[in-house]
Write a protein that holds these residues in place. Structure first.
Motif, PDB file in Angstrom:
ATOM      1  N   LEU A 200     -44.844 -15.335  32.961  1.00  0.00           N
ATOM      2  CA  LEU A 200     -45.481 -14.161  32.366  1.00  0.00           C
ATOM      3  C   LEU A 200     -46.996 -14.309  32.410  1.00  0.00           C
ATOM      4  O   LEU A 200     -47.535 -15.406  32.604  1.00  0.00           O
ATOM      5  CB  LEU A 200     -45.006 -13.991  30.923  1.00  0.00           C
ATOM      6  N   ASN A 201     -47.670 -13.168  32.238  1.00  0.00           N
ATOM      7  CA  ASN A 201     -49.137 -13.148  32.232  1.00  0.00           C
ATOM      8  C   ASN A 201     -49.720 -13.741  33.522  1.00  0.00           C
ATOM      9  O   ASN A 201     -50.706 -14.489  33.495  1.00  0.00           O
ATOM     10  CB  ASN A 201     -49.686 -13.895  31.000  1.00  0.00           C
ATOM     11  N   LYS A 202     -49.088 -13.400  34.640  1.00  0.00           N
ATOM     12  CA  LYS A 202     -49.582 -13.819  35.948  1.00  0.00           C
ATOM     13  C   LYS A 202     -49.859 -12.564  36.765  1.00  0.00           C
ATOM     14  O   LYS A 202     -49.113 -12.210  37.685  1.00  0.00           O
ATOM     15  CB  LYS A 202     -48.546 -14.713  36.661  1.00  0.00           C
ATOM     16  N   ALA A 203     -50.906 -11.860  36.409  1.00  0.00           N
ATOM     17  CA  ALA A 203     -51.241 -10.614  37.103  1.00  0.00           C
ATOM     18  C   ALA A 203     -51.563 -10.901  38.571  1.00  0.00           C
ATOM     19  O   ALA A 203     -52.331 -11.810  38.891  1.00  0.00           O
ATOM     20  CB  ALA A 203     -52.421  -9.939  36.423  1.00  0.00           C
ATOM     21  N   ASP A 231     -55.745 -15.026  38.273  1.00  0.00           N
ATOM     22  CA  ASP A 231     -56.269 -16.266  37.700  1.00  0.00           C
ATOM     23  C   ASP A 231     -56.531 -17.333  38.759  1.00  0.00           C
ATOM     24  O   ASP A 231     -56.872 -18.473  38.429  1.00  0.00           O
ATOM     25  CB  ASP A 231     -55.318 -16.804  36.629  1.00  0.00           C
TER      26      ASP A 231
END
Length: 468
Positions: A200-203, A231
């Motif tokens: 998750l939170n891996k755009a 990131d």
């Protein structure tokens, strides 16, 4: 009538005493043909009422009517008989709009223009010759059109193409909800996967395909796809299934994919429609509605579908609200109303503060009930699907100038050449890629299974015979 088909985006948030579904709300058509219903039933996530066999067999045309009360803008409750008669007329006209699939000649390019034309032909018969009754019937029809905008996820039914409108398929069954929230389904599905499988939170910033990428320090194996994250992390792959919403693709596909998508797919993305349908939750200390009611409908008595709507969003945005579903049961949700609003007005609402929305909703409810002392809601919660950078709206529709062929084009994997030595580098899933169930969670789920099956077939294919 239950408003809104929400495809694929599941977001359940704690609110007051219970849960608020920010995205998908109902299982539309809970019956054996619905994979969401089948999974939810197998996992034991639904109540006993939802799984009754007789409920699965009911033909409701997509959105069953709810026990409702209709408020007019004059502060009075409208006649249930009058409201029901107009709803029946609108449903009849809407059914007739689905009959033009495959027609070579159309009476109008859009569903909205067709419906207004049909209403205009009948308006002289409205109200039995009484002007006030005629105006009221037109106003109720205006609310019906707004409701259909919520269901179709569009600003106006004038944007929805008439010819393919009947291609959407409604499943039988009385719509139902998840007692533990819609997210209980993906949570249960994810629990079967090894820990760390889902990140998750891996755009993702860019997907590079048709390349030859190697892991650092390993030149013995190369991959055609490189997924680059915002990131700085990157992942190499042979195959990537892309499920981002159509709204994101409309805004970002030119730079999201390198090389860019083929023209046919880019044109499909441009032509298909993608709109916003938002929810406004209002929590009250005590209910002002009767326990048996499930929907509070809103009719602006000075409006007509035969007249141009106001374009002053600042002054009139709240008039696009079709009403409020009463969340049931109160011991699970508290005393909460869930309002539905679509289109440009919905997007404008997202720019306002919670205090502004709460104040407007308080004024609206006091106007509708005719009670200037009605207690204000004690809190507000709303979705903001258009502002969300990775959605940019709610779900898709087949717009004027597009067709179901565009849905199929969007779903087509890349590279296009079936003889390419590295097939299925990019696969596309999500509600906007299902030709008959677009805008629904079951369409989104089926599209994901469809693309997984493509890969299964690829890996199960027999190896070519050796050349002699």
């Amino acid at each position: 009538m239950a408003a809104g088909r929400v495809g694929g985006r599941v977001c359940t948030r704690p609110f007051a005493l219970g849960l608020a579904e920010m995205g998908a709300h109902w299982i539309h058509g809970p019956s054996p043909g619905n994979p969401v219903f089948r999974l939810a039933t197998s996992y034991g996530l639904l109540g006993p009422e939802a799984t009754k066999e007789e409920n699965q067999q009911v033909e409701v045309g997509g959105h069953p009517p709810l026990p409702s009360l209709t408020y007019g803008s004059s502060g009075k409750v409208l006649s249930p008989t009058a409201v029901s008669e107009v709803h029946h007329l609108f449903d009849t006209l809407l059914d007739s709009a689905r009959a033009f699939q495959g027609a070579e000649e159309l009476p109008a390019p859009s569903v909205g223009q067709y419906l207004r034309g049909e209403i205009a032909q009948r308006v002289s018969t409205f109200g039995g010759g009484r002007e006030d009754a005629q105006r009221l019937q037109l106003a109720i029809l205006g609310t019906c059109l707004k409701l259909e905008c919520c269901i179709s996820g569009t600003h106006s039914m004038d944007l929805v193409a008439l010819e393919p409108f009947g291609e959407y398929v409604s499943l039988p069954g009385l719509d139902c909800t998840f007692p533990g929230g819609y997210s209980s389904l993906p949570d249960r599905m994810l629990s079967a996967l090894p820990e760390g499988t889902v990140l998750l939170n891996k755009a993702v910033r860019t997907i590079r395909w048709r390349g030859s990428f190697c892991e650092e320090g390993d030149k013995t194996r190369d991959f055609p796809v490189r997924v680059e994250c915002e990131d700085g992390d990157a992942f190499l792959a042979d195959h990537v299934i892309i499920t981002v919403p159509l709204g994101f693709l409309k805004e970002r596909h030119q730079d999201f994919f390198q090389p860019p998508l083929p023209q046919r797919k880019a044109e499909a993305i441009r032509r298909l429609g993608f709109g916003t349908n938002n929810k406004i939750f209002l929590e009250f200390e005590k209910p002002f509605w009767d326990p048996q009611q499930q929907l509070l409908e809103v009719v602006w008595e000075d409006e007509s579908p035969l007249e141009e709507p106001s374009t002053n969003l600042e002054a009139n945005w709240f008039k696009k609200l079709i009403g409020f579903v009463i969340l049931q049961p109160p011991d699970q949700h508290g005393h909460v109303l869930c309002g539905f609003i679509a289109g440009k007005e919905s997007e404008y609402m997202e720019t306002l503060s919670d205090e502004e929305v709460l104040g407007t909703m308080t004024h609206l409810l006091r106007t509708l009930t005719g009670n200037p002392h009605l207690p204000a809601p004690r809190r507000v919660l709303r979705s903001r699907w258009h502002s969300a950078p990775y959605t940019r709206g709610s779900y898709s529709y087949v717009a004027v100038g597009s067709s179901g062929d565009d849905i199929d084009a969007l779903a087509q994997p890349l590279p296009e050449d079936p003889e390419d030595p590295r097939p299925l580098q990019l696969l596309f899933a999500g509600e906007a890629t299902h030709r008959t169930f677009y805008s629904t969670t079951h369409g989104a789920l089926l599209s994901g299974w469809r693309e997984a099956e493509r890969l299964n077939q690829l890996f199960e294919a027999p190896s070519p015979a050796p050349q002699v």
